[in-house]
Scaffold this active site. Structure first.
Site, PDB file in Angstrom:
ATOM      1  N   SER A 124      28.337  37.348  39.428  1.00 48.23           N
ATOM      2  CA  SER A 124      29.546  37.692  39.312  1.00 48.23           C
ATOM      3  C   SER A 124      30.266  37.461  37.936  1.00 48.23           C
ATOM      4  O   SER A 124      29.650  36.578  37.281  1.00 48.23           O
ATOM      5  CB  SER A 124      30.607  37.408  40.412  1.00 48.23           C
ATOM      6  OG  SER A 124      31.112  36.084  40.164  1.00 48.23           O
ATOM      7  N   LYS A 125      31.486  37.818  37.664  1.00 46.33           N
ATOM      8  CA  LYS A 125      31.857  37.620  36.399  1.00 46.33           C
ATOM      9  C   LYS A 125      32.117  36.238  35.912  1.00 46.33           C
ATOM     10  O   LYS A 125      31.916  35.751  34.838  1.00 46.33           O
ATOM     11  CB  LYS A 125      33.333  38.322  36.020  1.00 46.33           C
ATOM     12  CG  LYS A 125      33.231  39.765  35.909  1.00 46.33           C
ATOM     13  CD  LYS A 125      34.228  40.272  35.124  1.00 46.33           C
ATOM     14  CE  LYS A 125      34.265  41.762  34.575  1.00 46.33           C
ATOM     15  NZ  LYS A 125      34.884  42.586  35.654  1.00 46.33           N
TER      16      LYS A 125
END
Ligand code: GLU
Length: 488
Positions: free
Chosen positions: A263-264
């Protein structure tokens, strides 16, 4: 004379698509999806479509379409039909195809496969909370499922806000066939009455994507695994319309090295970010090619053409693909070293400029890039090495003290005398001097090379001496030797 086979035996040309939502920059996961779709279409002599799924206006990000199109272009993934290019099914922006979705959802309502739902957001929230309290997954409770169609129509005509939901059967189970996982069976009680059309008149993914995939003749839906749980709804839509189903293939999730979903939080994985740091497109493509596809040999370096030749669904993994940046760095290092020097130098220019390093002496620039490209993982790092060949060397006190030792002075003096004795130097001749110094002074190894590297380059470790001198050129070499001797 051989007759043409009857038409029904002719294989249908494959048509694949990449259908991103413009919600941000194209990231490596999206690049992988686009690339596999592209590769399979090329391999089968079919078509590859780019379609922009921009019906979620809340998540729309300005500039994202340009970034997607541009990133694909830079990466060499060209599409046969799509934005800017057009094609038989234009427009390729879903926001320009709203009428098509409206008429399709109306057909579903008409055949009893979808229904208007007037529940307010507050009511849906209450249902959600009740279900949460009972530790159940959220599922619309069917409040409007069986409204009388005439009554529903009157409410619509009176302008009452509503959505349209898919009327999924409530019993039995759904089966869909995924190319990688085979038969996937999901219990009907686990499937929600999906919203197909929102109250703002925009379709959701489920309606828009299926409608377009059908209309655009998509034969293979190759998409991320996050869509697998929704596939029964998609199959149901296909079945209710009586459309021929595409082949469904769900690509494994991308996992971080610690095993969690990427994820980010784990960093910036946009194509733009990696290109910006000076990763070569060949390395990025090679890297994503192996994120979930494992060829039959353990070969790790692939060109696009090789992937096109060898790719097959049967060698796609079901298990998550671990995103290993060390591997990307290794691959990029390989491409930096092996791509034509002029090409690497062309890409390195902007980093030199940003670091204030000169590029006007093209011959020297090329030599320095050539030496330094061996020492970095990506081009942003190159100036750190390249900078050593311009300006003054900056030595620490300790390093300067090393140069003051007797042995260092002899070595530097010997070199300086030799070099001053000739106007033209070749690398071969310098190599001879290096050896002559060892023979004459009886010093070798680090005692010999450290003072030389410190004097010439300001660092203790680096390329061989002929390379350093060749890169520096006559003037800088002599001037650096003189400054080093002056320290003594
Ligand atoms: N618009 C969807 C997304 O960006 C596409 C998924 C698909 O390929 O069907 O996730």
């Amino acid at each position: 004379m051989a007759k043409n086979p009857p038409e029904r035996f002719m294989p249908k040309p494959v048509r694949l698509r990449f259908a991103p939502s413009p919600t941000g920059l194209l990231h490596l996961g999206g690049l992988r999806t686009a690339f596999y779709n592209y590769v399979y279409a090329r391999q089968q002599g079919g078509q590859f479509i780019l379609r922009i799924e921009d019906t979620d206006r809340k998540r729309y990000v300005e500039g994202a379409v340009e970034n997607l199109v541009n990133s694909l272009k830079i990466m060499g993934i060209d599409y046969d039909e799509g934005p800017m290019k057009g094609g038989p099914h234009a427009p390729y922006f879903q926001s320009e195809r709203l009428e098509i979705y409206r008429s399709h959802v109306a057909q579903l309502v008409e055949m009893g496969a979808a229904y208007p739902c007037f529940c307010s957001a507050e009511r849906i929230d209450e249902v959600r909370q009740q279900q949460q309290a009972a530790k159940e997954n959220f599922r619309y409770d069917g409040h409007c499922r069986d409204l009388d169609p005439h009554e529903a129509q009157d409410r619509i005509d009176a302008g009452e806000p509503h959505v349209i939901r898919l009327k999924m059967p409530r019993q039995g189970s759904f089966v869909c066939v995924d190319e990688l996982r085979g038969r996937v069976e999901i219990d009907a009680t686990l499937i929600d009455d999906q919203v197909l059309m929102k109250s703002d008149g925009f379709p959701t993914y489920h309606l828009a994507c299926m409608t377009d995939d059908h209309i655009m003749g998509v034969t293979h839906v190759l998409r991320g695994e996050e869509w697998l749980p929704s596939t029964p709804k998609h199959v149901f839509i296909y079945e209710r319309f009586g459309w021929e189903q595409p082949t469904w293939i769900h690509l494994p999730l991308l996992l971080s090295k610690d095993g969690g979903k990427l994820s980010k939080r784990h960093g910036d994985f946009s194509v733009e970010h990696f290109l910006g740091k000076g990763y070569m497109k060949e390395a990025l493509i090679n890297f994503v090619a192996l994120l979930g596809w494992h060829p039959s040999s353990d070969q790790e370096l692939y060109t696009v053409d090789q992937v096109v030749r060898e790719f097959s669904f049967s060698r796609l993994n079901k298990a998550g693909a671990v995103f290993d940046l060390t591997k990307l760095d290794w691959m990029n290092g390989h491409y930096l070293r092996t791509l034509p020097l002029e090409e690497v130098a062309g890409q390195a220019e902007r980093f030199f400029k940003a670091a204030g390093l000169p590029i006007d002496d093209h011959a020297k620039y090329l030599k320095v890039v050539d030496t330094s490209r061996n020492r970095v993982a990506f081009l942003e790092q190159i100036t750190e090495h390249a900078a050593l060949y311009w300006g003054d060397t900056a030595l620490s006190l300790e390093e300067a003290a090393t140069l003051r030792q007797d042995v260092s002075r002899y070595i530097l003096q010997f070199f300086s005398d030799q070099l001053e004795s000739r106007a033209e130097w070749s690398r071969e001749w310098i190599a001879e001097i290096v050896q002559a110094g060892i023979d004459k002074l009886g010093v070798k190894g680090k005692h010999y090379y450290t003072p030389l590297r410190l004097a010439l380059l300001g660092v203790q470790h680096g390329p061989d001496i002929p390379t350093i001198i060749d890169n520096l050129g006559v003037e800088t070499t002599l001037q650096r030797l003189r400054s080093a001797l002056a320290l003594a």
